[in-house]
Structure formats: C-alpha cells, structure tokens
Design an enzyme around this catalytic site. Sequence first.
Site, PDB file in Angstrom:
ATOM      1  N   ASP A 186       0.814  -1.224   0.000  1.00 30.33           N
ATOM      2  CA  ASP A 186       0.000   0.000   0.000  1.00 30.33           C
ATOM      3  C   ASP A 186       0.849   1.277   0.000  1.00 30.33           C
ATOM      4  O   ASP A 186       0.313   2.376  -0.082  1.00 30.33           O
ATOM      5  CB  ASP A 186      -0.929   0.015   1.219  1.00 30.33           C
ATOM      6  CG  ASP A 186      -2.037  -1.020   1.071  1.00 30.33           C
ATOM      7  OD1 ASP A 186      -2.340  -1.421  -0.068  1.00 30.33           O
ATOM      8  OD2 ASP A 186      -2.596  -1.431   2.105  1.00 30.33           O
ATOM      9  N   ARG A 192      -2.500   2.295  -9.628  1.00 35.52           N
ATOM     10  CA  ARG A 192      -1.562   3.204  -8.955  1.00 35.52           C
ATOM     11  C   ARG A 192      -0.290   3.451  -9.741  1.00 35.52           C
ATOM     12  O   ARG A 192       0.329   4.513  -9.586  1.00 35.52           O
ATOM     13  CB  ARG A 192      -1.251   2.687  -7.543  1.00 35.52           C
ATOM     14  CG  ARG A 192      -2.454   2.868  -6.632  1.00 35.52           C
ATOM     15  CD  ARG A 192      -2.210   2.450  -5.211  1.00 35.52           C
ATOM     16  NE  ARG A 192      -3.334   2.893  -4.379  1.00 35.52           N
ATOM     17  CZ  ARG A 192      -3.661   2.366  -3.213  1.00 35.52           C
ATOM     18  NH1 ARG A 192      -2.950   1.380  -2.707  1.00 35.52           N
ATOM     19  NH2 ARG A 192      -4.690   2.829  -2.538  1.00 35.52           N
TER      20      ARG A 192
HETATM   21  C1  S3P Z   1      -5.368  -5.726   2.851  1.00 43.07           C
HETATM   22  C2  S3P Z   1      -4.616  -6.419   1.955  1.00 43.07           C
HETATM   23  C3  S3P Z   1      -3.952  -5.796   0.785  1.00 43.07           C
HETATM   24  C4  S3P Z   1      -3.894  -4.284   0.938  1.00 43.07           C
HETATM   25  C5  S3P Z   1      -5.183  -3.702   1.418  1.00 43.07           C
HETATM   26  C6  S3P Z   1      -5.550  -4.273   2.768  1.00 43.07           C
HETATM   27  C7  S3P Z   1      -6.005  -6.455   3.978  1.00 43.07           C
HETATM   28  O1  S3P Z   1      -4.677  -6.119  -0.383  1.00 43.07           O
HETATM   29  O2  S3P Z   1      -3.531  -3.704  -0.281  1.00 43.07           O
HETATM   30  O3  S3P Z   1      -5.100  -2.309   1.530  1.00 43.07           O
HETATM   31  O4  S3P Z   1      -6.436  -5.821   4.951  1.00 43.07           O
HETATM   32  O5  S3P Z   1      -6.068  -7.695   3.906  1.00 43.07           O
HETATM   33  P1  S3P Z   1      -4.395  -7.455  -1.235  1.00 43.07           P
HETATM   34  O6  S3P Z   1      -4.822  -8.623  -0.429  1.00 43.07           O
HETATM   35  O7  S3P Z   1      -5.226  -7.295  -2.478  1.00 43.07           O
HETATM   36  O8  S3P Z   1      -2.920  -7.439  -1.517  1.00 43.07           O
END
Ligand code: S3P
Length: 433
Positions: free
Chosen positions: A315, A346
């Site tokens: 992120d 992004r």
């Molecule tokens: C998250 C996992 C991530 C992250 C998101 C929050 C989570 O996504 O980018 O902001 O809380 O499990 P991805 O599982 O798609 O990588």
Amino acid sequence: MKLRVTPISRPLTGRYLPPGDKSISHRLAILGGLAQGETRISGFLDAADTRATLTAMAELGAAVEESDGLICIRGGRLKAPAAALDLGNSGTGMRLLCGALCGHPDLVGQELSLVGDESLSGRPMARITRPLGEMGARIRTVDGHAPLGLQPTKLRGIRYVMPVASAQVKSAVLLAGLFADGDTAVIEPGPSRDHSERLFPAFGVELFDAAPGIGVRGGQQLEGGRFHVPGDLSSAAFVIAAGLLAAAEQGIELANVGINPTRDGVLRILRAMGGKLTLSQAEPIGNEPVGSIKVQPSALTGIDIPAEWVPLAIDEFPVIMALAAVASGTTRIQGAAELRVKESDRLAVMSEQLRRLGVRLEETPDGAVVEGGSVRGGQVDSAGDHRIAMSLAVLGLVADGPVEIDHAEWIRTSYPGFVDDMRSLGANLEWLD
Ligand code: S3P
C-alpha cells in the site's frame, strides 16, 4: 474537493500518533459480528472504509454500540439484511465479508447482495470467487466484478494454492473455512499481512500449520473479547515520508505504530534509500508488534527495490514513488503489477501525476523507473484514490510552488484526520472548496 499544499517555510516538528489500523479494524468488525458474546474494541479506525464494514455487520444483525471511542459488538446470530450491503470503496470489506457470509449457516437459503462504488466495482473479484466456488459457494458476479450476488450454502474445505500473495484472498478463504465441512488450507507464493492469523486465536479459533501454508478446521465457535487496535503503519507512512523530506534536525516522533513484519516493507525500503528512521519496540498490542519511530530529515538515494519486499509494502508504493521523485538517482520498482488493481491503477495514476509535477519517469508493466530530482508545483488529481491524494500532498511540502490536488476528499476512506495531523506538525494544507 481540492486540497492545496504550500511548500514548507519552516521544518516540521512534533509528536504524532497514527489513526487505528485499517486492516485490523475491518477484521475486528467482521470477527466481532460473527462471534458469540461481546467484542469491545478501542482504537477502531473511524474512516469511511471501516465504517462501511461495521455498518454491514449491523445490517446483518450484530448489535453495534459506540460510546467514548469504544465500540461494542454483540454478535453470533446473523440474518439476511433488508437491502444490499454497501462496502463503498473498500476491497478488504467486500472480499472478507464475501468469504465470511457465503457459507454462513444462519444465511443458508437466503439471498444477499454486496455492492461498492465505481472503483470497487472495477476491481477483480474472481480471485475470491474462484477458491470460494471450489468450496461450493454460489456467488454471482458481473464479469468477475461487483455487485456480488450471494446464495449462502454449505461449503466444503479445500487446500488452495494462491497464485498471488494477497491477504484479502487468504483471509476470505480462511473466513469461509470457519463454516465449511472439514479442513481449509491456504498456501501463498510469499508472505502477505497476517493480521487474520493473529486475530483468529484471540477469538478462540484454532489454526493449524499446513506448511508452507496455514489452515483452519470448519465448525469452530468464535468467542468475543477485548481488543485494542494499534496505529496504522500505512497511514503513518505519509508522515514518515513528510519527516524524511521536511522535519527539523531533531526529527518527528511517531508513537503507537504497528510494525508487524509482514507490513514493514516501507521501513526497509526507506532505510535502504538512506532514510534516518530510529525504531524502538514498545509493548505489543494483543498479538501485534508496536513501536515508536523517530524520523529525521534525510538525503534520499534511489534504489532498485527488491521484488520480495513488494508485498510487504504493497500500500506504500504511491508514497515511495513520491519520495523517489525527490531522491538523488534512479529508483526501480518491479514485480508490482498488483498496484494496477488497487483503488486506482496506482502505477498509471502516480506516473501521470508525477509527470505533471515535472518528474521524469518510465512506467513499466509491473513497476516504474523514477528519475529523482526536484518537483515543481502544479495541479494534480487523486483519481479517487486516498493514498494517491496523500502521497501528492507530501510531495507538495518540497515542491517549488503550491501543489493543488483535485478530488482529495477521498482521503476520508482511510485517514480523515490526515490534513489536521499534517497541520499539527507545521505543514500548510488547506481545503479550497
Ligand atoms: C489488505 C490487503 C492488501 C492491501 C489492502 C488491505 C487487507 O490487499 O492492499 O489495503 O487488509 O487484507 P491485497 O490482499 O489485495 O494485496
């Protein structure tokens, strides 16, 4: 709304406490709603995304009360909601809830619909509906996208080898596994944030080692408890970046920051770029490591970011790209194609916005090559993405003129206090309309 950032006239100083962790807040809202008895949460992130998940749990029948910043959820018995559950902008909310609900015994025989905003309706959902479908779940999508139509039904455990490291997919499958017959295991190609695995046992759910993955046995009861949410490193990352660029020599002190090793890629990357970050471990909060970080102004240098660090900082790439733009030398990002399916693409959006500020860079299919230098002021756009808005705001501190960010109101999805927090450190940010 437009946010104007005026370059700093004096260095930033002060102490800073980040808002509650978004990932942990989502999980606590869901697990609290599924659990028998009472779940009390302090430090819950008060932002649009986590509110959407909490509201969804209330609409599913959990009793949610709030007073003095404390959230109390009485869960354990779900009912079909009267209307579609609206997860707004939140991928975590939609994907985790879909996993938790598609085999929930209280909902079998009912119909549920999960909807989101335009950005969320453009994000891939096949990554969860595929494994959940293998478990027997009945989920309708629109070409692999939300809105999702759920017909909860009895599930069976599976062993799922995930094609990409994703905590959302892992968590959705494990949540579905709670209500499935038999064992469910997930195997990831690399580590992703492990908040679900740390929280399940605190709700009385036993996990088992399914080396190289993790598993859950179906049919376990969840029991509520008391929880405190640590500060969000992903939100703190904007202040860390601001401090590296613009703090006074004595630095900015950040306290109560979650430093879970599956999330700390940003610290590794910024240190490798020459960032002066002094970390002190504090008492853990529940199962989560927490620390204080002193951030001092630093001369940053571009690096080749190791691909294995990417999932640990997934992120933070918008703000890492912003810092790369003012580092000396070249920063190479690769193995980061996942950035294209976040709240915005992004890689594309940051590349375009940085170019508007005079940055030279090349966008690649799975990353970018950013030539560091200086940035000029100008007009940019968040493209509806909270982290893009905040990353550009940080860069505005050291641009050669004001940076004005359109659609910056999206900051509310994860960090409504961002503008006030930056002002309290001495930054000059103002809403224009
Ligand atoms: C998250 C996992 C991530 C992250 C998101 C929050 C989570 O996504 O980018 O902001 O809380 O499990 P991805 O599982 O798609 O990588």
